[in-house]
Enzyme design. Structure first.
Site, PDB file in Angstrom:
ATOM      1  N   PRO A 258      15.310  -4.144  28.628  1.00  8.61           N
ATOM      2  CA  PRO A 258      16.659  -4.703  28.527  1.00  8.61           C
ATOM      3  C   PRO A 258      16.897  -6.085  28.099  1.00  8.61           C
ATOM      4  O   PRO A 258      17.687  -6.312  27.159  1.00  8.61           O
ATOM      5  CB  PRO A 258      17.135  -4.433  30.040  1.00  8.61           C
ATOM      6  CG  PRO A 258      15.946  -3.365  30.440  1.00  8.61           C
ATOM      7  CD  PRO A 258      14.822  -3.734  29.546  1.00  8.61           C
TER       8      PRO A 258
ATOM      9  N   ILE B 160      13.614   3.874  24.341  1.00  8.70           N
ATOM     10  CA  ILE B 160      12.290   4.283  23.877  1.00  8.70           C
ATOM     11  C   ILE B 160      12.516   5.678  23.185  1.00  8.70           C
ATOM     12  O   ILE B 160      12.788   6.896  23.776  1.00  8.70           O
ATOM     13  CB  ILE B 160      11.262   4.590  24.860  1.00  8.70           C
ATOM     14  CG1 ILE B 160      11.231   2.990  25.381  1.00  8.70           C
ATOM     15  CG2 ILE B 160       9.790   4.947  24.339  1.00  8.70           C
ATOM     16  CD1 ILE B 160      10.848   1.913  24.445  1.00  8.70           C
TER      17      ILE B 160
ATOM     18  N   GLY C 112      36.379  11.889   0.582  1.00  7.79           N
ATOM     19  CA  GLY C 112      37.615  11.886   1.148  1.00  7.79           C
ATOM     20  C   GLY C 112      37.661  12.203   2.397  1.00  7.79           C
ATOM     21  O   GLY C 112      37.031  11.651   3.200  1.00  7.79           O
TER      22      GLY C 112
ATOM     23  N   GLU D 110      13.193  -1.134  15.128  1.00  6.74           N
ATOM     24  CA  GLU D 110      11.675  -1.831  14.488  1.00  6.74           C
ATOM     25  C   GLU D 110      12.031  -3.191  13.907  1.00  6.74           C
ATOM     26  O   GLU D 110      11.506  -3.460  12.851  1.00  6.74           O
ATOM     27  CB  GLU D 110      10.979  -0.761  13.578  1.00  6.74           C
ATOM     28  CG  GLU D 110      10.695   0.423  14.194  1.00  6.74           C
ATOM     29  CD  GLU D 110       9.351   1.375  13.843  1.00  6.74           C
ATOM     30  OE1 GLU D 110       8.689   0.773  12.920  1.00  6.74           O
ATOM     31  OE2 GLU D 110       9.518   2.542  13.928  1.00  6.74           O
TER      32      GLU D 110
ATOM     33  N   GLU E  59      18.365  -8.828  10.485  1.00  6.23           N
ATOM     34  CA  GLU E  59      18.107 -10.137  10.473  1.00  6.23           C
ATOM     35  C   GLU E  59      16.704 -10.577  10.854  1.00  6.23           C
ATOM     36  O   GLU E  59      16.237 -11.573  10.192  1.00  6.23           O
ATOM     37  CB  GLU E  59      19.046 -10.775  11.720  1.00  6.23           C
ATOM     38  CG  GLU E  59      20.664 -10.757  11.545  1.00  6.23           C
ATOM     39  CD  GLU E  59      21.100  -9.364  11.404  1.00  6.23           C
ATOM     40  OE1 GLU E  59      20.384  -8.474  12.045  1.00  6.23           O
ATOM     41  OE2 GLU E  59      22.183  -9.088  10.940  1.00  6.23           O
TER      42      GLU E  59
HETATM   43  C1  LIG Z   1      18.066   4.749  18.574  1.00  4.93           C
HETATM   44  C2  LIG Z   1      16.967   3.744  18.847  1.00  4.93           C
HETATM   45  C3  LIG Z   1      15.491   3.939  19.177  1.00  4.93           C
HETATM   46  C4  LIG Z   1      14.800   3.068  19.476  1.00  4.93           C
HETATM   47  N1  LIG Z   1      13.358   3.216  19.554  1.00  4.93           N
HETATM   48  C5  LIG Z   1      12.346   2.143  19.950  1.00  4.93           C
HETATM   49  C6  LIG Z   1      11.225   2.717  20.350  1.00  4.93           C
HETATM   50  O1  LIG Z   1      10.784   3.872  20.046  1.00  4.93           O
HETATM   51  N2  LIG Z   1      10.548   1.771  21.017  1.00  4.93           N
HETATM   52  C7  LIG Z   1      10.673   0.298  21.222  1.00  4.93           C
HETATM   53  O2  LIG Z   1      10.154  -0.288  21.494  1.00  4.93           O
HETATM   54  N3  LIG Z   1      12.286   0.126  20.601  1.00  4.93           N
HETATM   55  C8  LIG Z   1      13.002   1.086  20.377  1.00  4.93           C
HETATM   56  N4  LIG Z   1      14.250   0.785  19.917  1.00  4.93           N
HETATM   57  C9  LIG Z   1      14.713  -0.513  20.331  1.00  4.93           C
HETATM   58  C10 LIG Z   1      14.925  -1.641  19.034  1.00  4.93           C
HETATM   59  O3  LIG Z   1      13.588  -1.822  18.423  1.00  4.93           O
HETATM   60  C11 LIG Z   1      15.877  -2.770  19.191  1.00  4.93           C
HETATM   61  O4  LIG Z   1      17.114  -2.337  19.763  1.00  4.93           O
HETATM   62  C12 LIG Z   1      15.945  -3.941  18.389  1.00  4.93           C
HETATM   63  O5  LIG Z   1      14.393  -4.485  18.069  1.00  4.93           O
HETATM   64  C13 LIG Z   1      17.009  -4.783  18.443  1.00  4.93           C
HETATM   65  O6  LIG Z   1      16.955  -5.391  19.949  1.00  4.93           O
HETATM   66  P1  LIG Z   1      18.169  -5.613  20.658  1.00  4.93           P
HETATM   67  O7  LIG Z   1      18.791  -4.223  20.483  1.00  4.93           O
HETATM   68  O8  LIG Z   1      17.775  -6.045  21.904  1.00  4.93           O
HETATM   69  O9  LIG Z   1      19.150  -6.554  20.017  1.00  4.93           O
HETATM   70  P2  LIG Z   1      19.049  -8.049  20.284  1.00  4.93           P
HETATM   71  O10 LIG Z   1      17.918  -8.673  19.872  1.00  4.93           O
HETATM   72  O11 LIG Z   1      19.641  -8.335  21.297  1.00  4.93           O
HETATM   73  O12 LIG Z   1      19.882  -8.366  18.871  1.00  4.93           O
HETATM   74  C14 LIG Z   1      21.295  -8.599  18.835  1.00  4.93           C
HETATM   75  C15 LIG Z   1      21.796  -9.321  17.491  1.00  4.93           C
HETATM   76  O13 LIG Z   1      21.363 -10.557  17.420  1.00  4.93           O
HETATM   77  C16 LIG Z   1      20.501 -10.738  16.337  1.00  4.93           C
HETATM   78  N5  LIG Z   1      19.327 -11.439  16.431  1.00  4.93           N
HETATM   79  C17 LIG Z   1      18.435 -11.893  17.586  1.00  4.93           C
HETATM   80  N6  LIG Z   1      17.468 -12.598  17.418  1.00  4.93           N
HETATM   81  C18 LIG Z   1      18.153 -13.075  16.319  1.00  4.93           C
HETATM   82  C19 LIG Z   1      17.275 -14.186  15.369  1.00  4.93           C
HETATM   83  N7  LIG Z   1      16.232 -15.008  16.037  1.00  4.93           N
HETATM   84  N8  LIG Z   1      17.843 -14.754  14.296  1.00  4.93           N
HETATM   85  C20 LIG Z   1      19.122 -13.907  13.948  1.00  4.93           C
HETATM   86  N9  LIG Z   1      19.779 -12.896  14.497  1.00  4.93           N
HETATM   87  C21 LIG Z   1      19.051 -12.516  15.709  1.00  4.93           C
HETATM   88  C22 LIG Z   1      20.104  -9.392  15.864  1.00  4.93           C
HETATM   89  O14 LIG Z   1      19.723  -9.153  14.427  1.00  4.93           O
HETATM   90  C23 LIG Z   1      21.183  -8.485  16.223  1.00  4.93           C
HETATM   91  O15 LIG Z   1      22.086  -8.414  15.172  1.00  4.93           O
HETATM   92  C24 LIG Z   1      15.181   1.698  19.589  1.00  4.93           C
HETATM   93  C25 LIG Z   1      16.402   1.559  19.507  1.00  4.93           C
HETATM   94  C26 LIG Z   1      17.546   2.542  19.179  1.00  4.93           C
HETATM   95  C27 LIG Z   1      18.815   1.941  18.893  1.00  4.93           C
END
Ligand SMILES: Cc1cc2nc3c(=O)[nH]c(=O)nc-3n(C[C@H](O)[C@H](O)[C@H](O)COP(=O)(O)OP(=O)(O)OC[C@H]3O[C@@H](n4cnc5c(N)ncnc54)[C@H](O)[C@@H]3O)c2cc1C
Length: 380
Positions: A128, A157, A339, A363, A367
């Site tokens: 989270p 996950i 459309g 993954e 960004e």
């Molecule tokens: C459908 C789905 C399946 C997934 N499956 C898996 C899985 O199997 N295993 C697993 O471990 N994870 C999984 N994920 C998690 C996924 O890898 C993360 O959601 C992703 O890495 C982004 O992390 P966050 O959601 O916490 O976004 P955040 O890291 O909070 O990012 C929010 C925004 O801030 C930007 N940001 C953050 N840091 C920076 C920076 N340093 N510079 C510029 N911009 C930045 C991001 O690009 C984004 O636009 C899954 C996610 C989804 C939605």
């Protein structure tokens, strides 16, 4: 340089295309509407060797490389991205982490059943409070006698609620940042391990995305995967391959969006002629096809490098970044070409539009890919 697929690769591509058309296409709408995980299809894919494509036969794999893997993920995702992401998370994240960091005993114990599809795999890095900043994980693994005790949770996950085997990255040495993280194999049924909240998603709704919860979850000492403190390093190696599969996922969905747009542009008539006769529509189709082809070349280059045991951090990120953004643009144009019919669920464009967005997030967001690419470019 050789731009041709081998006979065997073409055969595999045809086999997966036919399978997807026959076994997946008729159910896509219903699975999406009801968020139904296609368990039986996953088992069928296992019987076809598609749940362990990239692993050697001695571990139950099909003995193919990443080129073949890209072809398979592309063909599946062209019909349903949900099936594509299920196979991708299982293969290039969970199983591959065991393959690249596991002991011989761990490989022999886990890979054959994962490769056959008997077991489903998940890979748990995100939490989270730690997504892009994966090194800030808080889930802990504490040594107790011969065991490890896991506490904490993982979020988003893929395959989480269906996984028989999960690779989990946890903090073993607090205060050491990314060097204090280690990876573990956790089996379904282990007391203290359960799937939590199932996410209700915008797209890829037939794939499962769940929280994993660990409460005083005791696992045997030998379930440590790789060396202590090297979980993050190994996870980054895993992502070098994983990003190729997200590129293939995006590629498939972009190609699917182009397929249905081409078809529709020939059928739909306005002003007394097919809309495909209008130059405005032709240019959209031409731009989509050109970008998709460029994305395919980047993806196959990364796959080729991987198959030739080269480092692919830069090329995997470029393929993932470009392909996912191309896929979002292609799906957007697909809706436009349809459309009003692009906005309703009777046509596939609407689903591609929702599904592709994940590719710019999972993954590593776009960004983060740019950060990785820039870091690779400027380093000595
Ligand atoms: C459908 C789905 C399946 C997934 N499956 C898996 C899985 O199997 N295993 C697993 O471990 N994870 C999984 N994920 C998690 C996924 O890898 C993360 O959601 C992703 O890495 C982004 O992390 P966050 O959601 O916490 O976004 P955040 O890291 O909070 O990012 C929010 C925004 O801030 C930007 N940001 C953050 N840091 C920076 C920076 N340093 N510079 C510029 N911009 C930045 C991001 O690009 C984004 O636009 C899954 C996610 C989804 C939605």
């Amino acid at each position: 340089m050789d731009f041709q697929f081998t006979e065997e690769q073409l055969h595999l591509q045809k086999m997966v295309r036919e399978f997807a058309t026959r076994e997946i296409a008729p159910h896509v709408h219903e699975w999406d509407e009801s968020s139904r995980f296609p368990l039986e299809t996953v088992k069928q894919l296992g019987r076809l060797g598609l749940m362990g494509c990239i692993f050697p036969p001695e571990y139950g794999g099909a003995g193919y490389g990443y080129i073949e893997y890209v072809l398979a993920i592309e063909e599946l995702s062209r019909v349903d991205g949900s099936v594509g992401i299920i196979v991708a998370a299982h293969t290039s994240l969970c199983s591959n982490h065991i393959f690249i960091a596991g002991s011989e005993e761990q490989r022999r114990r886990y890979l054959p059943r994962l490769a056959s599809g008997e077991h489903i795999g998940a890979w748990a890095l995100t939490e989270p409070g730690s997504g892009s900043d994966a090194g800030a994980a808080r889930c802990t693994a504490t040594r107790r006698g011969n065991c490890w005790v896991l506490n904490g949770s993982k979020s988003f996950i893929t395959n989480g609620a269906y996984a028989d085997v999960a690779v989990v990255v946890a903090v073993t040495d607090k205060g050491h940042g990314t060097r204090g993280l280690s990876a573990f194999i956790v089996e379904r049924g282990t007391p203290g391990f359960r799937a939590g909240k199932k996410e209700n998603k915008l797209g890829l709704r037939a794939s499962d995305t769940s929280e994993l919860v660990f409460e005083e979850c005791v696992i045997p000492g030998e379930n440590l995967l790789g060396k202590p403190g090297e979980g993050f390093k190994d996870a980054m190696r895993v992502l070098d391959g994983g990003r190729i599969s997200i590129a293939a996922l995006g590629l498939g969905m972009a190609a699917g969006a182009h397929d249905c747009s081409l078809r529709y542009s020939r059928q739909r008539k306005q002003f007394g002629q097919p809309i495909g006769d209008f130059q405005a529509i032709q240019w959209k189709l031409a731009d989509m096809a050109t970008e998709i082809d460029a994305a395919r070349l980047l993806t196959l280059r990364a796959a080729w490098l991987k198959d030739n045991h080269r480092r692919t951090t830069l090329e995997s990120s470029m393929a993932k970044l470009y392909t996912s953004e191309v896929a979002v643009r292609a799906a957007n144009e697909a809706v436009q070409i349809h459309g009003g019919y692009g906005f309703i669920k009777d046509y596939p464009a609407e689903k591609f539009y929702r599904d592709v967005k994940l590719c710019t997030i999972g993954e590593g967001t776009s960004e983060i890919q740019r950060l990785v690419i820039a870091r690779e470019l400027v380093k000595e």
